[in-house]
Design a protein around this motif. Structure first.
Motif: not given
Length: 316
Positions: A176, A179-180, A182
């Motif tokens: 996640l 995908e963001s 970070s």
């Protein structure tokens, strides 16, 4: 359509019945440490084999004792001998036609072989008893070691299972975050590798735990197809004695030490038996019956007593 639905219901019911029977057909066994030890002493193959050997040595002991007891035999026969001029050709024959029947009582008085066999059988029976206790102790130690090893592996498996859940969450979280934007993709691959390593470790722990359970089944005489569950060992306080106490107890109660002592006595007995073979062997015999030429006359029975002494003069 209705016929097909009925057939499907029948097949489903049959498969479900077979599944239930197979599930309950496998024996469910739940044991603690004491129950495992008790079952192992009754069902373990090594214990049962040594128990049979101990019984065999007891029967051999009884057989050796029986050689010192009197024996009673019955013998009878009919003898035909060639003759010339009315005289039998054999000097020891009573006549051309001879009938005999008698009872014989034999009592050994002294024989070095019988005496040595009796003593050896007594020592062998004691040694087999010692070996029986030794096998029991070895099986108990193996059961204890297998029991605690299974508990350890079961705990490791449970810990790895909990850790696997944590590593899976960390892997999903890194996806996640990637995908963001970070974290870089390298962090996702690292978390994936760590997750796979934990998964492989869990599979290996499950395999080792099952192997330990199978070893316990073998020790306690359970089929490998049966299910075995063990209960936890309750914590107990253990107090140790002095080192001198354990050294003394080991010399007094050790089956290995007792077996060596009995083997040493057997070696001394073999030497003593060999020396006693230089002494004469003595036995007594008593015969009662008849040995006569036909026609048999009345009151022609008699008896004979014999004392035999055999002295060895030369043997290679």
């Amino acid at each position: 359509m209705e016929y097909i639905m009925k057939n499907k219901a029948f097949v489903f019911g049959l498969v479900w019945t077979i599944f239930i029977l197979s599930a309950f057909g496998r024996a469910q066994n739940t044991f603690g440490l004491q129950e495992l030890i008790h079952r192992a002493l009754k069902q373990n193959a090594d214990v049962r084999v040594q128990k049979a050997q101990t019984r065999i040595s007891g029967l051999e002991r009884r057989q050796a004792v029986s050689t010192l007891l009197p024996t009673l035999d019955a013998e009878g026969g009919y003898i035909y001998s060639t003759y010339r001029n009315g005289n039998p050709d054999f000097v020891g024959a009573n006549g051309q036609k001879e009938a005999l029947a008698y009872l014989s009582l034999h009592q050994p008085i002294f024989s070095a072989d019988d005496w040595g066999r009796l003593r050896q059988s007594a020592l062998e029976h004691k040694k087999q008893n010692v070996r029986f206790h030794q096998v029991q102790q070895n099986v108990i130690l193996q059961v204890i070691d297998g029991y605690f090893n299974t508990l350890k592996l079961r705990g490791e498996k449970q810990a790895l299972k909990e850790n696997l859940h944590s590593f899976r969450l960390m892997y999903e979280q890194s996806q996640l975050l990637f995908e963001s934007g970070s974290v870089p993709e390298l962090d996702v691959k690292k978390s994936h590798v760590e997750y796979l390593l934990q998964k492989n470790g869990l599979h290996r722990a499950q395999k080792d735990c099952q192997a330990a359970l199978n070893h316990l089944k073998e020790l306690v005489g359970l089929p490998l197809s049966d299910t075995l569950k063990i209960t936890d060992f309750p914590p107990q306080e253990v107090r140790l004695d002095s080192l001198t106490f354990y050294e003394t107890a080991a010399l007094q109660n050790s089956p290995e030490w007792q077996a060596l002592q009995l083997e040493y006595k057997q070696a001394l007995l073999q030497r003593q038996t060999a020396l006693l073979k230089n002494l004469p062997a003595v036995d007594a015999n008593l015969y009662y019956g008849w040995d006569a030429n036909p026609p048999l006359a009345k009151n022609n029975n008699g008896w004979q007593a014999m004392l035999n002494i055999s002295l060895p003069l030369w043997h290679w």
